[in-house]
Design a protein around this motif. Sequence first.
Motif, short mmCIF file in Angstrom:
data_model
loop_
_atom_site.label_atom_id
_atom_site.label_comp_id
_atom_site.label_asym_id
_atom_site.label_seq_id
_atom_site.Cartn_x
_atom_site.Cartn_y
_atom_site.Cartn_z
N GLY A 1 0.83 -1.21 0.00
CA GLY A 1 0.00 0.00 0.00
C GLY A 1 0.85 1.25 0.00
O GLY A 1 2.09 1.18 -0.10
N SER A 2 0.19 2.39 0.11
CA SER A 2 0.89 3.66 0.09
C SER A 2 0.29 4.59 1.16
O SER A 2 -0.93 4.73 1.25
CB SER A 2 0.74 4.30 -1.31
OG SER A 2 1.36 5.56 -1.32
N ILE A 3 1.17 5.17 1.94
CA ILE A 3 0.73 6.06 3.03
C ILE A 3 1.39 7.43 2.80
O ILE A 3 2.59 7.49 2.49
CB ILE A 3 1.16 5.50 4.41
CG1 ILE A 3 0.50 4.13 4.64
CG2 ILE A 3 0.82 6.48 5.53
CD1 ILE A 3 1.01 3.38 5.86
N VAL A 4 0.59 8.49 2.93
CA VAL A 4 1.17 9.84 2.86
C VAL A 4 0.74 10.60 4.12
O VAL A 4 -0.46 10.69 4.43
CB VAL A 4 0.71 10.62 1.60
CG1 VAL A 4 1.27 12.05 1.63
CG2 VAL A 4 1.16 9.90 0.33
N ASN A 5 1.72 11.12 4.83
CA ASN A 5 1.44 11.91 6.03
C ASN A 5 1.57 13.39 5.70
O ASN A 5 2.57 13.81 5.10
CB ASN A 5 2.45 11.53 7.13
CG ASN A 5 2.34 10.07 7.51
OD1 ASN A 5 1.23 9.51 7.53
ND2 ASN A 5 3.45 9.43 7.79
N ILE A 6 0.55 14.15 6.08
CA ILE A 6 0.60 15.60 5.82
C ILE A 6 1.27 16.26 7.03
O ILE A 6 0.76 16.17 8.16
CB ILE A 6 -0.81 16.19 5.58
CG1 ILE A 6 -1.56 15.39 4.50
CG2 ILE A 6 -0.71 17.67 5.21
CD1 ILE A 6 -0.88 15.33 3.14
N THR A 7 2.39 16.91 6.79
CA THR A 7 3.16 17.47 7.92
C THR A 7 3.22 19.00 7.80
O THR A 7 2.20 19.65 7.59
CB THR A 7 4.57 16.83 7.98
OG1 THR A 7 5.25 17.05 6.74
CG2 THR A 7 4.47 15.34 8.25
N ALA A 8 4.37 19.58 7.93
CA ALA A 8 4.57 21.03 7.80
C ALA A 8 6.08 21.24 7.66
O ALA A 8 6.85 20.42 8.16
CB ALA A 8 4.03 21.77 9.02
N PRO A 9 6.52 22.31 7.01
CA PRO A 9 7.96 22.46 6.76
C PRO A 9 8.70 23.03 7.96
O PRO A 9 9.39 24.04 7.87
CB PRO A 9 8.01 23.41 5.55
CG PRO A 9 6.76 24.21 5.65
CD PRO A 9 5.73 23.36 6.34
N PHE A 10 8.54 22.37 9.13
CA PHE A 10 9.08 22.90 10.38
C PHE A 10 10.25 22.10 10.93
O PHE A 10 10.74 22.40 12.01
CB PHE A 10 7.99 22.87 11.48
CG PHE A 10 6.81 23.76 11.23
CD1 PHE A 10 6.88 24.81 10.34
CD2 PHE A 10 5.63 23.55 11.93
CE1 PHE A 10 5.78 25.64 10.14
CE2 PHE A 10 4.53 24.37 11.73
CZ PHE A 10 4.60 25.41 10.83
N GLU A 11 10.66 21.07 10.18
CA GLU A 11 11.57 20.11 10.80
C GLU A 11 12.93 20.72 11.16
O GLU A 11 13.53 20.36 12.15
CB GLU A 11 11.77 18.92 9.86
CG GLU A 11 12.20 17.69 10.61
CD GLU A 11 12.35 16.50 9.70
OE1 GLU A 11 12.79 15.47 10.18
OE2 GLU A 11 12.06 16.61 8.49
N HIS A 12 13.41 21.65 10.34
CA HIS A 12 14.78 22.11 10.54
C HIS A 12 14.89 23.54 11.08
O HIS A 12 15.98 24.08 11.21
CB HIS A 12 15.56 21.99 9.23
CG HIS A 12 15.59 20.59 8.72
ND1 HIS A 12 16.26 19.58 9.37
CD2 HIS A 12 14.97 20.01 7.67
CE1 HIS A 12 16.09 18.45 8.73
NE2 HIS A 12 15.30 18.68 7.69
N TRP A 13 13.76 24.17 11.38
CA TRP A 13 13.80 25.56 11.83
C TRP A 13 13.02 25.70 13.13
O TRP A 13 12.11 24.94 13.39
CB TRP A 13 13.14 26.50 10.80
CG TRP A 13 13.65 26.31 9.40
CD1 TRP A 13 12.96 25.80 8.36
CD2 TRP A 13 14.95 26.62 8.91
NE1 TRP A 13 13.74 25.78 7.23
CE2 TRP A 13 14.99 26.28 7.54
CE3 TRP A 13 16.10 27.17 9.49
CZ2 TRP A 13 16.11 26.45 6.75
CZ3 TRP A 13 17.23 27.35 8.70
CH2 TRP A 13 17.22 26.99 7.35
#
Length: 256
Positions: free
Chosen positions: A140-152
């Motif tokens: 199957g295929s899973i997509v998680n909706i995140t935010a561009p906050f990982e590195h800042w």
Amino acid sequence: MNDFKENILSGRVALITGGGTGIGREIARTLGNHGAKIVITSRKQDVLDGAKKEFEKETIECLAMASDVRNPEEVEQVITSVIEKWGRLDIVINNAAGNFPALIDKISYNGFKTIVDIDLMGTYNVTKAAYTAYMKAHGGSIVNITAPFEHWGVSYQSHVAAAKTGVESLTRTCAVEWAQLGIRVNSVAPGFITGTEGEKRFEAVKVENANLLKGTKQDMANAVLFLVSDSASFISGVCIRVDGAVGVDMLKIAAV
Ligand code: NAP
């Protein structure tokens, strides 16, 4: 609207959490318009029913089932019902999330925990249930909706950034543990997206929309469609930022 062929998901079944509003609703509609049967969940049945009605006008087959991603039993029940009805669950989009802008010292303990419970624990609960009930045996295929906050560091977003960064880490680990089973796990990190609840909430604290380009709900849905399609069959464990470059703009100086 996009340039993908209409039937690229035909025969597949997709679950979208938080699929009755905003970005999730557009993802659901787009996957449906490309042939998938759609299951949308969130806490409010009336909102889900409204979305289902709209989708059915576009001849999308849709199940609308209220459930809270924080409750593993409710999540398992939804997934069992989907598999009983349609016999499969090929795609999961973990989109449900909470958000409110607040500085670290102003968030209550409970407020911080609630965001972690919905965003991170909710993603884990849905992912684990889909894996156990169907994907472990069938891929199957899973997509998680995140935010561009990982590195800042992002002011007013400590709770969301912590939760979403946890989701990014979970994405990579699921991708590695499950690759040999034919399960791909990726994430899409939206920037500020116009016409969403997220955008409205941030108007209240006058956080500037620092996107270098303007992003729409359809832009998010198109990225998700690509990731769940067979065209992305060797892509797993990645995050696609769909944010008009805001996630790499260290100084966040709006263009003049
Ligand atoms: P939204 O319309 O508020 O979508 C959130 C959805 O999650 C709602 O449908 C909500 O429905 C559902 N939800 C909340 N708590 C839930 C729970 N405990 N169980 C099940 N469902 C729950 O917001 P959006 O702006 O479209 O955001 C969608 C996604 O994009 C989120 O993951 C968000 O973090 C991400 N994102 C958005 C932006 C933006 O600019 N909008 C930027 C970065 C990231 P109920 O209230 O009915 O449960």
